[in-house]
Design a protein around this motif. Structure first.
Motif, PDB file in Angstrom:
ATOM      1  N   ASN A  26       1.013  -1.289  -0.096  1.00 44.64           N
ATOM      2  CA  ASN A  26       0.085  -0.106   0.141  1.00 44.64           C
ATOM      3  C   ASN A  26       0.871   1.057  -0.224  1.00 44.64           C
ATOM      4  OD1 ASN A  26      -2.982  -1.111   0.736  1.00 44.64           O
ATOM      5  ND2 ASN A  26      -1.345  -2.264   2.023  1.00 44.64           N
ATOM      6  N   ILE A  27       0.641   2.140  -0.855  1.00 49.13           N
ATOM      7  CA  ILE A  27       1.685   3.128  -1.122  1.00 49.13           C
ATOM      8  C   ILE A  27       0.771   4.436  -0.895  1.00 49.13           C
ATOM      9  CG2 ILE A  27       3.066   4.489  -2.749  1.00 49.13           C
ATOM     10  CD1 ILE A  27       4.205   1.920  -1.456  1.00 49.13           C
ATOM     11  N   ILE A  28       1.164   5.357  -0.196  1.00 50.07           N
ATOM     12  CA  ILE A  28       0.385   6.700  -0.131  1.00 50.07           C
ATOM     13  C   ILE A  28       1.343   7.558  -0.614  1.00 50.07           C
ATOM     14  CG2 ILE A  28      -0.423   8.229   1.826  1.00 50.07           C
ATOM     15  CD1 ILE A  28       0.380   4.824   2.968  1.00 50.07           C
ATOM     16  N   SER A  37       1.836  12.566   6.388  1.00 52.64           N
ATOM     17  CA  SER A  37       2.132  12.263   7.772  1.00 52.64           C
ATOM     18  C   SER A  37       1.103  12.233   8.854  1.00 52.64           C
ATOM     19  CB  SER A  37       3.334  13.154   8.169  1.00 52.64           C
ATOM     20  OG  SER A  37       4.494  13.220   7.176  1.00 52.64           O
ATOM     21  N   VAL A  38       0.156  13.110   8.625  1.00 44.14           N
ATOM     22  CA  VAL A  38      -0.970  12.915   9.679  1.00 44.14           C
ATOM     23  C   VAL A  38      -1.639  11.549   9.524  1.00 44.14           C
ATOM     24  CG1 VAL A  38      -3.189  13.899  10.118  1.00 44.14           C
ATOM     25  CG2 VAL A  38      -1.268  15.305   9.456  1.00 44.14           C
ATOM     26  N   PHE A  39      -1.915  11.089   8.477  1.00 41.87           N
ATOM     27  CA  PHE A  39      -2.443   9.701   8.070  1.00 41.87           C
ATOM     28  C   PHE A  39      -1.582   8.753   8.854  1.00 41.87           C
ATOM     29  CE2 PHE A  39      -2.329   5.924   5.729  1.00 41.87           C
ATOM     30  CZ  PHE A  39      -3.628   5.228   6.204  1.00 41.87           C
ATOM     31  N   ILE A 443       4.945   5.587   2.667  1.00 39.15           N
ATOM     32  CA  ILE A 443       4.872   6.885   2.135  1.00 39.15           C
ATOM     33  C   ILE A 443       5.940   7.144   1.006  1.00 39.15           C
ATOM     34  CG2 ILE A 443       5.028   9.750   2.528  1.00 39.15           C
ATOM     35  CD1 ILE A 443       3.475   9.135   5.229  1.00 39.15           C
ATOM     36  N   SER A 444       5.508   7.547  -0.016  1.00 34.93           N
ATOM     37  CA  SER A 444       6.502   7.711  -1.014  1.00 34.93           C
ATOM     38  C   SER A 444       6.425   9.155  -1.936  1.00 34.93           C
ATOM     39  CB  SER A 444       6.423   6.771  -2.118  1.00 34.93           C
ATOM     40  OG  SER A 444       7.363   6.824  -3.238  1.00 34.93           O
ATOM     41  N   HIS A 445       7.567   9.739  -2.412  1.00 29.89           N
ATOM     42  CA  HIS A 445       7.639  10.819  -2.843  1.00 29.89           C
ATOM     43  C   HIS A 445       8.278  10.714  -4.367  1.00 29.89           C
ATOM     44  CE1 HIS A 445       6.350  13.930  -0.060  1.00 29.89           C
ATOM     45  NE2 HIS A 445       6.921  13.215   1.108  1.00 29.89           N
ATOM     46  N   GLN A 446       8.580   9.431  -4.656  1.00 32.52           N
ATOM     47  CA  GLN A 446       9.472   9.100  -5.784  1.00 32.52           C
ATOM     48  C   GLN A 446       8.465   8.273  -6.557  1.00 32.52           C
ATOM     49  OE1 GLN A 446      13.309   8.834  -6.558  1.00 32.52           O
ATOM     50  NE2 GLN A 446      13.842   9.443  -4.563  1.00 32.52           N
ATOM     51  N   PRO A 447       8.333   8.339  -8.076  1.00 33.23           N
ATOM     52  CA  PRO A 447       7.603   7.484  -8.794  1.00 33.23           C
ATOM     53  C   PRO A 447       7.935   5.943  -8.840  1.00 33.23           C
ATOM     54  CG  PRO A 447       9.143   8.596 -10.387  1.00 33.23           C
ATOM     55  CD  PRO A 447       9.586   8.985  -8.750  1.00 33.23           C
ATOM     56  N   HIS A 456      -2.796   2.289  -4.543  1.00 32.41           N
ATOM     57  CA  HIS A 456      -1.940   3.345  -4.443  1.00 32.41           C
ATOM     58  C   HIS A 456      -3.168   4.428  -3.826  1.00 32.41           C
ATOM     59  CE1 HIS A 456       0.509   6.720  -6.797  1.00 32.41           C
ATOM     60  NE2 HIS A 456       0.322   6.860  -5.447  1.00 32.41           N
ATOM     61  N   PHE A 457      -2.746   4.911  -2.636  1.00 25.40           N
ATOM     62  CA  PHE A 457      -3.818   5.836  -2.189  1.00 25.40           C
ATOM     63  C   PHE A 457      -3.099   7.263  -2.335  1.00 25.40           C
ATOM     64  CE2 PHE A 457      -4.439   1.994   0.482  1.00 25.40           C
ATOM     65  CZ  PHE A 457      -5.864   2.045   0.282  1.00 25.40           C
ATOM     66  N   LEU A 458      -3.978   8.360  -2.960  1.00 24.38           N
ATOM     67  CA  LEU A 458      -3.723   9.676  -2.929  1.00 24.38           C
ATOM     68  C   LEU A 458      -3.928  10.311  -1.798  1.00 24.38           C
ATOM     69  CD1 LEU A 458      -2.623  11.898  -4.545  1.00 24.38           C
ATOM     70  CD2 LEU A 458      -4.718  12.118  -5.845  1.00 24.38           C
ATOM     71  N   VAL A 459      -3.510  11.359  -0.979  1.00 22.96           N
ATOM     72  CA  VAL A 459      -4.040  12.281  -0.304  1.00 22.96           C
ATOM     73  C   VAL A 459      -4.115  13.668  -1.109  1.00 22.96           C
ATOM     74  CG1 VAL A 459      -3.488  13.374   2.065  1.00 22.96           C
ATOM     75  CG2 VAL A 459      -2.999  11.144   1.748  1.00 22.96           C
ATOM     76  N   LYS A 460      -5.094  14.183  -1.062  1.00 22.40           N
ATOM     77  CA  LYS A 460      -5.360  15.348  -1.833  1.00 22.40           C
ATOM     78  C   LYS A 460      -5.960  16.374  -0.731  1.00 22.40           C
ATOM     79  CE  LYS A 460      -6.878  17.025  -6.186  1.00 22.40           C
ATOM     80  NZ  LYS A 460      -7.736  16.743  -7.503  1.00 22.40           N
TER      81      LYS A 460
END
Length: 503
Positions: A26-28, A37-39, A443-447, A456-460
Motif C-alpha cells: 500500500n503506497i500513500i 504524515s498525519v495519516f 509514504i513515497s515521494h518518488q515514482p 495506491h492511495f492519494l492524499v489530496k
C-alpha cells in the motif's frame, strides 16, 4: 496480522478517511503538506506507538494475533475515541495505549530511523539459523536454550546466596541474640496477666489484713447478738450460718495474704518487667514465642547456606561445560551457513545499490542463542556509521532474506526520500517481494515505489481539509506523472508513468 479497514474522523488533516487497504503493498502519496504524515501518525496510534491525533481512529484487523486477555474473535476491532482524552477499546473492551503497544508490537515493524533490532547480532543469528536445514542443529539450539534458562536461574540463586553470605555473620549473631533473649526469659502464655493480678493483690495486702482483723473482731461481737435473739425467742433464719460462712471466708483470705507475704515483691516486679520488654518488642507473649521458633528455623538455614552455595556452584560449573559444548556445535553449523547468508544479503544489496555487505562471526560470552556474535558492515563501515538511507536499506535486505510466512505489518515513512532513482527502484523491488509476507504501508515521494503498489492511495488537499482515495489506473498514471514533472503533467511524464505500470 493485517489491516482490513481503516476509519479516521476529525484529525488535523482529514474530516473523514475510510479505506480498505490491500494485504500487500500500500503506497500513500500526495503533495507536500497534504496530510500524509498525519495519516501515518494515525496508523502509529492504532498500535500504541504514538498518541492519537484524531477524534476517531478505528480499524478491523484480520489474520492471526494473540489478544492476550481480550476475547479472541475472527475479526479484531480496534478503536480510539478522543475528546478530552483518548480512550482505547479492543473488541469493545476498555484498554490503554500501553496495552495496545504490548499486544501489537510483535506484529509491527516501523522503518523510519535507526530504531530497530534487525541489525543486532541476536536478530542476524536468528536469520542465519533459518538458513540451516539440519534438524539436529535446531534440536541442539532448543537444548541449549533450555539449559541457558536453567543456568540463569542457578546464577540468580547463587547471587542471592552471595548477598546473604555478606551479611551472614550479622544475621547469625542477631538470630542467636533473639533466641537467647527469649529463652532466657522463658515466657509462658497467660503468665503476664496472672502476675499483674498478683501484683494488684500484693499492693492491697496491708489494708486487707487490717480490714480482716477488724471484721473478725466484729464477728466475735456477733455472739452476743445471737444470744440475745435466742433469749428473746426471736428467730432470724440463717443468721448463724451466714456468720460462720463469713468467718470462714475471712480466715481463708487471711491465709492467702500470709502466703502472699512470703513472696518477694522485687522478683515479681522484675519478672513483669522482663515479660513487658518482650511484649513491647514483639507485640505479645505468643508473638515472642513465634519469633523464637522463626529465628531457630532461620539459624538452621544460615548454617546450611555454605553447603547450598557449594552445591549450586557445582551445578553451574557442570551446566556451563555442557552449554559450551553445545555452543561449539551451533557455531560449526553457523560457520557453514554463513556464506549462504552473505550471498543472499548481497543479492539484495545489488538491487538496493548498497556496497558489499560483510558479516563476521566471532566468539562471545554465553547468551540465549549460544556463544556467537554476528556483526554486519558495509565495506568497512559499521552499523553505527551508516547514513539513515543505508541503514534502512540494509534492514530491508535482512528482512527480505528472513522472509517470514506471516511477517505482520511493515510501516515505512518516506523510505525512498533522498535516494537516487536507481536506489529508489531497488527499494521498490525489495518491498514488492516483502509484500508477499508483510502488509506494507509506505509514504513515497518518488515514482518508482507507487508503480509496484497493489493499492495506491492519494492524499489530496481540499479547501478546508484533505481527502484520501484509492486510485484507479488512470489516477495512478497521473499521480506518478505529477511526481516526475510537478503540477504540470508533461507528455513525457505521462508516457513514463504508463510504461512503469505496464512492467
Amino acid at each position: 496480522m493485517f489491516l482490513e479497514k481503516i476509519l479516521i474522523k476529525n484529525s488535523p488533516a482529514f474530516e473523514s478517511v475510510n479505506i480498505a487497504p490491500s494485504k500487500g503493498l500500500n503506497i500513500i502519496s500526495g503533495a507536500s503538506g497534504s496530510g500524509k504524515s498525519v495519516f501515518f501518525g494515525s496508523l502509529l496510534a492504532l498500535f500504541g506507538i504514538k498518541e492519537s491525533n484524531a477524534g476517531v481512529i478505528e480499524a478491523e484487523i484480520g489474520g492471526e494475533i494473540d489478544l492476550r486477555e481480550y476475547p479472541q474473535e475472527e475479526e479484531v476491532l480496534v478503536q480510539i475515541l478522543k475528546k478530552d482524552k483518548a480512550r482505547y477499546y479492543l473488541n469493545e473492551q476498555s484498554s490503554s495505549k500501553k496495552r495496545f503497544n504490548e499486544i501489537f508490537s510483535p506484529y509491527i515493524k516501523l522503518l523510519t530511523h535507526k530504531n530497530s533490532n534487525e541489525l543486532s547480532s541476536e536478530y542476524l543469528l536468528e536469520v542465519l539459523d533459518t538458513l540451516i536445514s539440519s534438524s539436529s542443529h535446531h534440536q541442539t539450539l532448543r537444548e541449549f536454550q533450555e539449559g541457558f534458562i536453567q543456568l540463569q536461574e542457578l546464577q540468580n540463586k547463587l547471587k542471592t546466596l552471595k548477598e546473604e553470605q555478606k551479611n551472614l555473620i550479622e544475621l547469625k549473631e542477631f538470630a542467636l541474640f533473639e533466641i537467647e533473649r527469649i529463652e532466657k526469659i522463658n515466657p509462658k502464655i497467660g503468665e503476664y496477666e496472672e502476675l499483674l493480678a498478683y501484683k494488684k493483690r500484693l499492693s492491697k495486702k496491708e489494708k486487707l489484713q487490717s480490714l480482716a482483723n477488724e471484721a473478725l473482731s466484729a464477728l466475735e461481737g456477733m455472739g452476743s447478738v445471737n444470744a440475745f435473739l435466742e433469749g428473746a425467742e426471736l428467730k432470724l433464719e440463717g443468721f448463724e450460718s451466714i456468720m460462720l460462712e463469713a468467718r470462714a471466708l475471712i480466715e481463708s483470705e487471711c491465709e492467702k495474704l500470709n502466703v502472699l507475704g512470703e513472696s518477694d515483691p522485687e522478683e515479681i516486679l522484675d519478672r513483669l518487667s522482663s515479660l513487658n520488654s518482650l511484649i513491647s518488642r514483639y507485640g505479645g507473649i505468643e508473638e515472642a514465642l513465634a519469633r523464637l521458633e522463626e529465628q531457630k528455623v532461620k539459624l538452621k538455614g544460615y548454617e546450611s547456606i555454605d553447603e547450598d552455595f557449594s552445591h549450586i556452584q557445582k551445578e553451574i560449573d557442570s551446566l556451563d561445560v555442557k552449554l559450551q559444548a553445545l555452543s561449539k556445535s551451533l557455531s560449526l553449523e553457523r560457520k557453514k551457513a554463513l556464506e549462504i547468508l552473505i550471498q543472499e544479503l548481497n543479492s539484495y544489496a545489488k538491487l538496493l545499490l548498497l556496497e558489499e555487505i560483510r558479516l563476521s562471526l566471532s566468539q562471545a560470552p554465553l547468551h540465549f542463542l549460544g556463544a556467537d556474535e554476528l556483526g554486519v558492515c558495509i565495506k568497512q563501515s559499521g552499523v553505527q556509521t551508516l547514513s539513515s538511507g543505508e541503514y534502512n536499506r540494509l534492514r530491508l535486505a535482512v528482512l527480505a532474506v528472513e522472509n517470514k510466512k506471516d511477517g505482520g505489518i511493515l510501516l515505512l515513512d518516506e523510505i525512498d526520500a533522498n535516494l537516487s532513482g536507481e536506489e529508489s527502484e531497488g527499494v521498490a523491488k525489495v518491498l514488492k517481494k516483502l509484500s508477499s509476507t508483510y502488509q506494507v504501508f509506505a509514504i513515497s515521494h518518488q515514482p518508482h515505489l507507487p508503480s509496484y503498489a497493489d493499492v495506491h492511495f492519494l492524499v489530496k488537499k481540499g479547501e478546508k481539509k484533505s481527502g484520501m482515495i484509492a486510485l484507479d489506473r488512470e489516477g495512478r498514471v497521473k499521480e506518478i506523472a505529477r511526481m516526475i514533472s510537478g503540477s504540470t503533467l508533461t507528455p513525457e511524464a505521462l508516457e513514463f508513468a504508463n510504461k512503469k505500470l505496464q512492467i
